[in-house]
Scaffold this active site. Structure first.
Site, mmCIF file in Angstrom:
data_model
loop_
_atom_site.group_PDB
_atom_site.id
_atom_site.type_symbol
_atom_site.label_atom_id
_atom_site.label_comp_id
_atom_site.label_asym_id
_atom_site.label_seq_id
_atom_site.Cartn_x
_atom_site.Cartn_y
_atom_site.Cartn_z
ATOM 1 N N SER A 213 0.799 -1.223 0.000
ATOM 2 C CA SER A 213 0.000 0.000 0.000
ATOM 3 C C SER A 213 0.834 1.276 0.000
ATOM 4 O O SER A 213 0.332 2.348 -0.315
ATOM 5 C CB SER A 213 -0.953 0.018 1.202
ATOM 6 N N LYS B 252 1.268 4.588 7.199
ATOM 7 C CA LYS B 252 0.574 5.376 6.184
ATOM 8 C C LYS B 252 1.017 6.836 6.290
ATOM 9 O O LYS B 252 1.747 7.220 7.207
ATOM 10 C CB LYS B 252 -0.947 5.307 6.386
#
Length: 232
Positions: free
Chosen positions: A156, A193
């Site tokens: 991701s 993230k």
């Protein structure tokens, strides 16, 4: 300690001398100390806790020094002259001598970073909190603070250059600035993230179009990613 304030080499056990020798060799050859596991292999110690105990004893005796302003940073100092006759452990090797300064007084600060399992970069997985070992890294690269290492699993963050299998060094802190890469805990699971906050709320953003942003109003910021490492 000797009357001149320097550590007394006579206070060292054979194993402690071997540990200092291993540290010195690594500093001379590559510029930073060996990992806890490498020290254990060379000195015949099976557990990391045994190595940690010996390092604490060497610190008490003045052969290692920890910087209180740099957690886990260690300065290696006053390494005694040794020969190759006494070696503790089956994997002991003769120390290098050619072109090497035999007794560096003070090595560059090195942070021993605890490795605490894996962190998801995709569908979050439960982060393992057990310390597996300590990994030495130059303090000039990773900086100050309470640091730990986690391994990235998933794709991701691919477009940000953080790939599956990479290692991230995280500095513990409960807050983050806009655009910083963070390790965050969501419902007991950890992920890495980009931190983002706008009028719609707080988000953890992936850097891969195949993954959706994660609402993070209830996320716990574990720390800021300060370094990324990859084995080629």
């Amino acid at each position: 300690m000797l009357p001149n304030g320097k550590p007394d080499p006579a206070s060292l056990s054979d194993r402690q001398r071997r540990i200092l020798e291993v540290i010195r060799d690594a500093v001379v050859l590559r510029g930073y100390p060996p990992s806890i596991r490498e020290i254990g292999d060379a000195a015949g110690l099976q557990s990391t806790s045994s190595v940690a105990y010996q390092l604490k004893e060497l610190e008490k005796k003045g052969f290692l020094r920890r910087d209180p302003n740099k957690p886990r940073a260690v300065d290696v100092r006053h390494l005694p002259e040794t020969d190759n006759r006494t070696k503790a452990g089956p994997k002991a090797k003769a120390r290098p001598t050619a072109g090497a300064s035999p007794q560096p007084e003070l090595a560059s600060s090195t942070s021993f970073i605890p490795v605490v399992g894996k962190i998801a970069a995709g569908s979050p997985i439960l982060a393992e909190q057990n310390i597996e070992e300590y990994y030495p890294l130059p303090a000039d690269i990773v900086g100050d603070g309470e640091l730990y290492m986690l391994q990235v699993v998933g794709e991701s963050m691919r477009d940000a250059g953080i790939l599956d299998g990479d290692w991230v060094v995280v500095r513990s802190q409960p807050v983050a600035e806009q655009g910083e890469f963070v390790a965050a805990m969501i419902e007991g699971e950890a992920t890495v993230k980009e931190f983002h906050k706008d009028a719609s709320g707080i988000w953890l953003l992936p850097h891969n179009d195949s993954f959706a942003p994660i609402p993070a109003e209830n996320a716990e910021i574990m720390g800021k990613v300060v370094s990324v490492m990859r084995k080629l």
